[in-house]
Design an enzyme around this catalytic site. Structure first.
Site, PDB file in Angstrom:
ATOM      1  N   HIS A  97      62.059 -32.165 -44.615  1.00 32.38           N
ATOM      2  CA  HIS A  97      62.626 -32.871 -43.460  1.00 32.38           C
ATOM      3  C   HIS A  97      61.542 -33.733 -42.830  1.00 32.38           C
ATOM      4  O   HIS A  97      60.372 -33.335 -42.780  1.00 32.38           O
ATOM      5  CB  HIS A  97      63.169 -31.862 -42.450  1.00 32.38           C
ATOM      6  CG  HIS A  97      64.134 -30.905 -43.069  1.00 32.38           C
ATOM      7  ND1 HIS A  97      65.329 -31.293 -43.609  1.00 32.38           N
ATOM      8  CD2 HIS A  97      64.056 -29.571 -43.288  1.00 32.38           C
ATOM      9  CE1 HIS A  97      65.951 -30.240 -44.112  1.00 32.38           C
ATOM     10  NE2 HIS A  97      65.192 -29.177 -43.937  1.00 32.38           N
ATOM     11  N   GLU A 132      62.763 -26.335 -38.762  1.00 36.00           N
ATOM     12  CA  GLU A 132      63.749 -25.247 -38.785  1.00 36.00           C
ATOM     13  C   GLU A 132      63.086 -23.876 -38.903  1.00 36.00           C
ATOM     14  O   GLU A 132      61.965 -23.737 -39.388  1.00 36.00           O
ATOM     15  CB  GLU A 132      64.811 -25.466 -39.883  1.00 36.00           C
ATOM     16  CG  GLU A 132      64.288 -25.745 -41.259  1.00 36.00           C
ATOM     17  CD  GLU A 132      65.370 -26.272 -42.210  1.00 36.00           C
ATOM     18  OE1 GLU A 132      66.333 -26.940 -41.785  1.00 36.00           O
ATOM     19  OE2 GLU A 132      65.236 -26.036 -43.406  1.00 36.00           O
ATOM     20  N   HIS A 264      60.421 -27.021 -49.144  1.00 35.18           N
ATOM     21  CA  HIS A 264      60.993 -25.668 -49.158  1.00 35.18           C
ATOM     22  C   HIS A 264      62.304 -25.645 -49.925  1.00 35.18           C
ATOM     23  O   HIS A 264      62.924 -26.679 -50.142  1.00 35.18           O
ATOM     24  CB  HIS A 264      61.233 -25.166 -47.724  1.00 35.18           C
ATOM     25  CG  HIS A 264      62.176 -26.034 -46.939  1.00 35.18           C
ATOM     26  ND1 HIS A 264      61.813 -27.247 -46.422  1.00 35.18           N
ATOM     27  CD2 HIS A 264      63.479 -25.874 -46.588  1.00 35.18           C
ATOM     28  CE1 HIS A 264      62.836 -27.792 -45.785  1.00 35.18           C
ATOM     29  NE2 HIS A 264      63.866 -26.979 -45.868  1.00 35.18           N
ATOM     30  N   ARG A 283      65.622 -34.906 -50.621  1.00 32.29           N
ATOM     31  CA  ARG A 283      65.716 -33.906 -51.689  1.00 32.29           C
ATOM     32  C   ARG A 283      64.851 -34.293 -52.874  1.00 32.29           C
ATOM     33  O   ARG A 283      64.765 -35.465 -53.217  1.00 32.29           O
ATOM     34  CB  ARG A 283      67.174 -33.750 -52.115  1.00 32.29           C
ATOM     35  CG  ARG A 283      68.052 -33.227 -50.984  1.00 32.29           C
ATOM     36  CD  ARG A 283      69.505 -33.060 -51.404  1.00 32.29           C
ATOM     37  NE  ARG A 283      70.296 -32.646 -50.236  1.00 32.29           N
ATOM     38  CZ  ARG A 283      70.813 -33.487 -49.366  1.00 32.29           C
ATOM     39  NH1 ARG A 283      70.660 -34.789 -49.519  1.00 32.29           N
ATOM     40  NH2 ARG A 283      71.487 -33.039 -48.325  1.00 32.29           N
TER      41      ARG A 283
HETATM   42 ZN    ZN Z   1      65.725 -27.397 -44.894  1.00 32.92          ZN
END
Ligand code: ZN
Length: 402
Positions: A97, A132, A264, A283
């Site tokens: 992210h 996150e 991740h 991605r």
């Molecule tokens: Zn994520």
């Protein structure tokens, strides 16, 4: 507080049992159930159950009344966090992210280029970062942040493949420090021509499968993960990520914090996830969705992530939290009942309260709701606000950290 009606996202990797079982619905569910979203994200906002009004619209109609002046002052008229119950039966994509800066500039550039915000190739759907935090509810397996390059060098060497010699050489020379080495190695894998990537993925997973039962840790876990991932995503270079990233195995109550830029992948398990409200994902593989390797390589933080696992920190009897540097959110877990049939803590900001199990009465001082397993409620910000829980159960409270 107001009871919320929440949407379940049916992504293909979702479990058919976990969320349904928590909510006391029939198991297995008709389709995969990946994420229960609790928040005001426009892609799937919660609704106020009493009126049916989407939470984002209720907030837009009265930002200061719902969020409080402090939150509006720092994050404008939007709920800055999104809370999820996540249930993965299969590995999710390898992803990163963006930082706040990258997200804002990327969003503006894609707006200027006229790429529709819902186009599959769109990288930045909003101008916000997305740190996150995931707290395991069941045993949870994932990959998070870079290992030290020497460790990757050893894992690659033990595979004894001539095709890896060049990359192993880059690691052995380690010119310019670990960040440059990790960037070079990541680029050599993700940005190689498609055919070479596929061959490498096949060769490495075959070699890992051959050696998995004969090597000691940490190679045994890394090779097992490569072998498993290659069954889901044969020929996808993302299956090599366990060789570069830290494998994490969380017990219930343990967490991982994922700062912007940290690569991740969640592999399997049930967790409570809280993030800054954003949909920005880059991605790198293990997905049928859009992959933009060059943008991902630009955004990745190539530093070593030595200790990705967070233990819960006690804040009051029956209450723990997992501290992070993020101001958009703070997550606390309340275990009510037994010695602590009532727990009360001050809370100024807007809050979402989610009951994972049991049955509790939640009161923010403006009104109370009864919550059963899998149910959530919203409480507007209040000066001298609070959360008082009474009953028996495990409850998560999401609020801001401002
Ligand atoms: Zn994520």
């Amino acid at each position: 507080m107001e009871l919320l009606t929440n949407e379940i996202r049916p992504y293909a990797w979702g479990s058919r049992t976990a969320i349904a079982a928590i909510q006391g619905r029939q198991v297995p569910s008709a389709g995969p159930e990946a994420e229960l979203w609790m928040g005001a994200h426009p892609a799937a906002p919660s609704r106020l159950t009493s009126s049916g009004q989407p939470l984002n619209e209720a907030i837009a109609a009265d930002p200061e009344g719902m969020l409080g002046a402090k939150t509006v002052g720092e994050f404008a008229a939007r709920l800055p966090f999104l809370l999820k119950l996540l249930a993965a039966d299969q590995p999710l994509s390898l992803q990163v992210h963006p930082t706040a800066d990258t997200a804002r500039r990327g969003f503006e550039a894609e707006e200027a280029a006229g790429i529709p915000v819902d186009a599959p190739e769109r990288n930045y759907r909003d101008p916000h970062h997305k740190p996150e935090l995931l707290v395991a509810v069941s045993d949870f397996e994932g990959l998070c942040g870079y290992r030290a390059p020497e460790e990757t060098g050893v894992l690659l060497s033990k595979l004894q493949l001539p095709s890896l010699e060049r990359i192993i050489g880059v690691i052995a020379r380690d010119v310019g420090g670990s960040g440059i080495t990790l960037a070079t190695v990541t680029r050599a894998l993700l940005a190689a021509p498609a055919e070479r990537r596929a061959i490498l993925a096949e060769e490495v997973s075959a070699a890992a499968a051959r050696r998995v039962d004969t090597v000691p840790e940490p190679a045994a876990t890394a090779y097992r993960l490569v072998t498993e991932l290659s069954k889901y995503y044969p020929g996808d270079v993302g299956v090599l990520s366990p060789l570069l990233l830290n494998p994490v195995r969380l017990s219930p109550g343990e967490a991982i914090y994922i700062p912007p830029g940290t690569p991740h992948a969640y592999l399997r398990g049930v967790g409570i996830e809280i993030m800054a409200a954003s949909d920005n994902v880059l991605r790198g593989g293990m997905t049928s969705k859009h992959v933009d390797a060059s943008e991902l390589l630009r955004v990745v933080d190539y530093s070593i992530y030595e200790e990705p696992v967070l233990q819960p920190t006690p804040v009051a009897p029956g209450v723990v939290e997992w501290p992070t540097p993020v101001r958009e959110f703070r997550l606390r877990r309340f275990r009510v009942g037994g010695l602590y049939p009532t727990i009360s803590l001050p809370t100024d900001g807007p809050q979402i309260v989610f009951c994972l199990s049991g049955r509790v009465r939640a009161d923010d001082g403006a009104g109370e709701v009864l919550l059963g397993p899998g149910e959530a409620a919203f409480g507007a910000a209040r000066d001298d606000g609070q959360l008082t829980l009474t009953g028996f159960g495990e409850v998560y409270q999401a609020t801001t950290a401002v």
